[in-house]
Design a protein around this motif. Sequence first.
Motif, PDB file in Angstrom:
ATOM      1  N   ARG A   1      12.679  42.421  -9.333  1.00  0.00           N
ATOM      2  CA  ARG A   1      11.671  41.679  -8.573  1.00  0.00           C
ATOM      3  C   ARG A   1      11.462  40.305  -9.210  1.00  0.00           C
ATOM      4  O   ARG A   1      11.085  40.212 -10.375  1.00  0.00           O
ATOM      5  N   GLY A   2      11.683  39.267  -8.407  1.00  0.00           N
ATOM      6  CA  GLY A   2      11.370  37.916  -8.857  1.00  0.00           C
ATOM      7  C   GLY A   2      10.087  37.414  -8.239  1.00  0.00           C
ATOM      8  O   GLY A   2       9.505  36.427  -8.701  1.00  0.00           O
ATOM      9  N   TYR A   3       9.664  38.097  -7.184  1.00  0.00           N
ATOM     10  CA  TYR A   3       8.416  37.802  -6.479  1.00  0.00           C
ATOM     11  C   TYR A   3       7.711  39.135  -6.272  1.00  0.00           C
ATOM     12  O   TYR A   3       8.371  40.175  -6.163  1.00  0.00           O
ATOM     13  N   LEU A   4       6.404  39.125  -6.200  1.00  0.00           N
ATOM     14  CA  LEU A   4       5.668  40.382  -6.133  1.00  0.00           C
ATOM     15  C   LEU A   4       5.103  40.596  -4.738  1.00  0.00           C
ATOM     16  O   LEU A   4       4.258  39.832  -4.271  1.00  0.00           O
ATOM     17  N   THR A   5       5.583  41.647  -4.078  1.00  0.00           N
ATOM     18  CA  THR A   5       5.105  42.009  -2.751  1.00  0.00           C
ATOM     19  C   THR A   5       5.391  43.490  -2.530  1.00  0.00           C
ATOM     20  O   THR A   5       5.904  44.174  -3.409  1.00  0.00           O
ATOM     21  N   GLY A   6       5.062  43.991  -1.357  1.00  0.00           N
ATOM     22  CA  GLY A   6       5.380  45.374  -1.020  1.00  0.00           C
ATOM     23  C   GLY A   6       4.714  46.366  -1.941  1.00  0.00           C
ATOM     24  O   GLY A   6       3.578  46.190  -2.387  1.00  0.00           O
ATOM     25  N   SER A   7       5.444  47.452  -2.266  1.00  0.00           N
ATOM     26  CA  SER A   7       4.881  48.517  -3.103  1.00  0.00           C
ATOM     27  C   SER A   7       4.563  48.028  -4.503  1.00  0.00           C
ATOM     28  O   SER A   7       3.627  48.517  -5.144  1.00  0.00           O
ATOM     29  N   GLY A   8       5.335  47.051  -4.992  1.00  0.00           N
ATOM     30  CA  GLY A   8       5.062  46.500  -6.319  1.00  0.00           C
ATOM     31  C   GLY A   8       3.717  45.797  -6.371  1.00  0.00           C
ATOM     32  O   GLY A   8       2.951  45.949  -7.334  1.00  0.00           O
ATOM     33  N   PHE A   9       3.402  45.035  -5.319  1.00  0.00           N
ATOM     34  CA  PHE A   9       2.120  44.340  -5.271  1.00  0.00           C
ATOM     35  C   PHE A   9       0.965  45.332  -5.142  1.00  0.00           C
ATOM     36  O   PHE A   9      -0.098  45.161  -5.768  1.00  0.00           O
ATOM     37  N   LYS A  10       1.178  46.387  -4.346  1.00  0.00           N
ATOM     38  CA  LYS A  10       0.133  47.411  -4.204  1.00  0.00           C
ATOM     39  C   LYS A  10      -0.152  48.086  -5.549  1.00  0.00           C
ATOM     40  O   LYS A  10      -1.307  48.331  -5.901  1.00  0.00           O
ATOM     41  N   GLU A  11       0.909  48.380  -6.302  1.00  0.00           N
ATOM     42  CA  GLU A  11       0.714  49.001  -7.618  1.00  0.00           C
ATOM     43  C   GLU A  11       0.002  48.043  -8.564  1.00  0.00           C
ATOM     44  O   GLU A  11      -0.881  48.443  -9.339  1.00  0.00           O
ATOM     45  N   TYR A  12       0.357  46.764  -8.486  1.00  0.00           N
ATOM     46  CA  TYR A  12      -0.280  45.757  -9.342  1.00  0.00           C
ATOM     47  C   TYR A  12      -1.783  45.663  -9.050  1.00  0.00           C
ATOM     48  O   TYR A  12      -2.597  45.557  -9.974  1.00  0.00           O
TER      49      TYR A  12
ATOM     50  N   SER B   1      -0.232  46.425 -13.376  1.00  0.00           N
ATOM     51  CA  SER B   1       1.123  46.607 -13.891  1.00  0.00           C
ATOM     52  C   SER B   1       2.049  47.038 -12.761  1.00  0.00           C
ATOM     53  O   SER B   1       1.598  47.471 -11.693  1.00  0.00           O
ATOM     54  N   VAL B   2       3.354  46.959 -13.016  1.00  0.00           N
ATOM     55  CA  VAL B   2       4.366  47.519 -12.123  1.00  0.00           C
ATOM     56  C   VAL B   2       5.363  48.285 -12.988  1.00  0.00           C
ATOM     57  O   VAL B   2       5.968  47.709 -13.898  1.00  0.00           O
ATOM     58  N   CYS B   3       5.478  49.577 -12.727  1.00  0.00           N
ATOM     59  CA  CYS B   3       6.395  50.435 -13.500  1.00  0.00           C
ATOM     60  C   CYS B   3       6.142  50.318 -15.005  1.00  0.00           C
ATOM     61  O   CYS B   3       7.085  50.269 -15.805  1.00  0.00           O
ATOM     62  N   GLY B   4       4.873  50.227 -15.367  1.00  0.00           N
ATOM     63  CA  GLY B   4       4.521  50.153 -16.778  1.00  0.00           C
ATOM     64  C   GLY B   4       4.603  48.770 -17.383  1.00  0.00           C
ATOM     65  O   GLY B   4       4.304  48.602 -18.578  1.00  0.00           O
TER      66      GLY B   4
ATOM     67  N   THR C   1      12.247  47.099 -12.342  1.00  0.00           N
ATOM     68  CA  THR C   1      11.311  48.174 -11.988  1.00  0.00           C
ATOM     69  C   THR C   1      12.085  49.326 -11.370  1.00  0.00           C
ATOM     70  O   THR C   1      12.190  49.426 -10.152  1.00  0.00           O
ATOM     71  N   PRO C   2      12.618  50.223 -12.176  1.00  0.00           N
ATOM     72  CA  PRO C   2      13.475  51.300 -11.663  1.00  0.00           C
ATOM     73  C   PRO C   2      12.704  52.334 -10.870  1.00  0.00           C
ATOM     74  O   PRO C   2      11.476  52.411 -10.922  1.00  0.00           O
TER      75      PRO C   2
ATOM     76  N   ALA D   1      15.608  59.228  -4.160  1.00  0.00           N
ATOM     77  CA  ALA D   1      15.091  60.358  -3.397  1.00  0.00           C
ATOM     78  C   ALA D   1      16.110  60.888  -2.413  1.00  0.00           C
ATOM     79  O   ALA D   1      17.047  60.194  -2.018  1.00  0.00           O
ATOM     80  N   GLU D   2      15.930  62.146  -2.030  1.00  0.00           N
ATOM     81  CA  GLU D   2      16.720  62.722  -0.957  1.00  0.00           C
ATOM     82  C   GLU D   2      16.274  62.122   0.375  1.00  0.00           C
ATOM     83  O   GLU D   2      15.204  61.512   0.479  1.00  0.00           O
ATOM     84  N   VAL D   3      17.117  62.283   1.409  1.00  0.00           N
ATOM     85  CA  VAL D   3      16.771  61.760   2.731  1.00  0.00           C
ATOM     86  C   VAL D   3      15.434  62.336   3.187  1.00  0.00           C
ATOM     87  O   VAL D   3      15.220  63.543   3.147  1.00  0.00           O
ATOM     88  N   GLY D   4      14.536  61.451   3.603  1.00  0.00           N
ATOM     89  CA  GLY D   4      13.231  61.886   4.080  1.00  0.00           C
ATOM     90  C   GLY D   4      12.162  61.893   3.013  1.00  0.00           C
ATOM     91  O   GLY D   4      10.974  61.980   3.321  1.00  0.00           O
ATOM     92  N   ASP D   5      12.563  61.790   1.737  1.00  0.00           N
ATOM     93  CA  ASP D   5      11.595  61.746   0.657  1.00  0.00           C
ATOM     94  C   ASP D   5      11.405  60.304   0.192  1.00  0.00           C
ATOM     95  O   ASP D   5      12.206  59.427   0.474  1.00  0.00           O
ATOM     96  N   HIS D   6      10.329  60.088  -0.553  1.00  0.00           N
ATOM     97  CA  HIS D   6      10.034  58.754  -1.051  1.00  0.00           C
ATOM     98  C   HIS D   6      10.657  58.561  -2.428  1.00  0.00           C
ATOM     99  O   HIS D   6      10.587  59.448  -3.279  1.00  0.00           O
ATOM    100  N   ASP D   7      11.266  57.369  -2.658  1.00  0.00           N
ATOM    101  CA  ASP D   7      11.644  57.012  -4.014  1.00  0.00           C
ATOM    102  C   ASP D   7      10.373  56.884  -4.847  1.00  0.00           C
ATOM    103  O   ASP D   7       9.323  56.473  -4.348  1.00  0.00           O
ATOM    104  N   GLU D   8      10.459  57.227  -6.109  1.00  0.00           N
ATOM    105  CA  GLU D   8       9.281  57.173  -6.976  1.00  0.00           C
ATOM    106  C   GLU D   8       9.509  56.154  -8.076  1.00  0.00           C
ATOM    107  O   GLU D   8      10.473  56.251  -8.848  1.00  0.00           O
ATOM    108  N   ASN D   9       8.632  55.144  -8.152  1.00  0.00           N
ATOM    109  CA  ASN D   9       8.726  54.166  -9.223  1.00  0.00           C
ATOM    110  C   ASN D   9       8.525  54.855 -10.565  1.00  0.00           C
ATOM    111  O   ASN D   9       7.649  55.715 -10.708  1.00  0.00           O
ATOM    112  N   ILE D  10       9.329  54.463 -11.535  1.00  0.00           N
ATOM    113  CA  ILE D  10       9.227  55.048 -12.869  1.00  0.00           C
ATOM    114  C   ILE D  10       9.215  53.927 -13.900  1.00  0.00           C
ATOM    115  O   ILE D  10       9.649  52.801 -13.635  1.00  0.00           O
ATOM    116  N   SER D  11       8.732  54.240 -15.085  1.00  0.00           N
ATOM    117  CA  SER D  11       8.768  53.279 -16.183  1.00  0.00           C
ATOM    118  C   SER D  11      10.156  53.283 -16.822  1.00  0.00           C
ATOM    119  O   SER D  11      10.965  54.195 -16.590  1.00  0.00           O
ATOM    120  N   PHE D  12      10.414  52.273 -17.627  1.00  0.00           N
ATOM    121  CA  PHE D  12      11.682  52.218 -18.363  1.00  0.00           C
ATOM    122  C   PHE D  12      11.824  53.464 -19.235  1.00  0.00           C
ATOM    123  O   PHE D  12      12.908  54.068 -19.304  1.00  0.00           O
TER     124      PHE D  12
END
Length: 310
Positions: free
Chosen positions: A119-130, A135-138, A157-158, A162-173
């Motif tokens: 991420r070079g700009y903060l938007t989407g799920s990253g901005f919501k977490e911020y 923070s984003v992913c710790g 921000t790794p 996820a499997e099809v239909g599931d959500h990817d989950e942000n994790i820390s390093f």
Amino acid sequence: MVTTVLQTDLNLPNRRQGKVRDLYDVELTNRGAALLIVATDRISAFDVVLASGLPGKGRVLTQISKFWFEFFADIVDHHLISTDPADVPGLSDSERAMLQDRMMLCRRTEVIPVECIARGYLTGSGFKEYLQTGSVCGIKLAENIVNSDRLTNPIFTPSTKAEVGDHDENISFEQGVSVVGQGTMEWLRSKTLDLYSRASEYALSKGIILADTKFEFGVLEDSSEPILVDEIFTPDSSRFWPADDWEPGREQSSFDKQIVRNYLETVVSEGTWDKKPPGPVLPAQVVEGTMQRYLEAYELLTGESLDLSK
């Protein structure tokens, strides 16, 4: 008339279906086991595959990925062998015609189970977490960042894949280290940020802000260093914004499927869809508007046009 390909059923073994891609196993005479990736015209949003597709979308995404794989050929090894249907054995003429511009014949790898996001700009799920944590992913960020702000330095921000239909989950390093090990995570972070920086610099020279992106790496049987797999720097895996229209503090106009997301948010707000399968049919103006933006991104990045009617 542009043909819409929502499903494939090739006479090849081990068919698998992702959100937008169909995969098959291929045996090549001189290379052995390979993987055929077919980019259909399916489109997903909010982890749901929608009822209607975008005619020609798979062709545009494949050609953008091809451009970037060639662009970075001297920087990182990748899985792409060919995009020519003639190189896939056992297909009929009609199947090869259908695959034109929308297939990648690739080396088979063991995919590393960490999705790499820069991420070079903060938007989407990253901005919501911020907004919730600062923070984003710790990674602790500065105060008073607004939507679509440019970050002082790009961040890694790794997430888990996820499997099809599931959500990817942000994790820390550190969580990533527990999955793939310290050395691999350090390599992934370094390579992800390097590729993002190079791609965003090039895109900006073409009038496009590459706000963020995600991609994957895999490992070959005979090599320890990962190689780049899947798609790279496409409107499905990245946020592309017009540089001359960027204004922090609001949502940006884009070259990606944001038009689709915005329409679906109105459907959700009206109470006619709950972000669960099956997804709704997109109106013609949303389909046409999205495809126009995809094609514009392709033309700006490559300097070439793509005639989907052929």
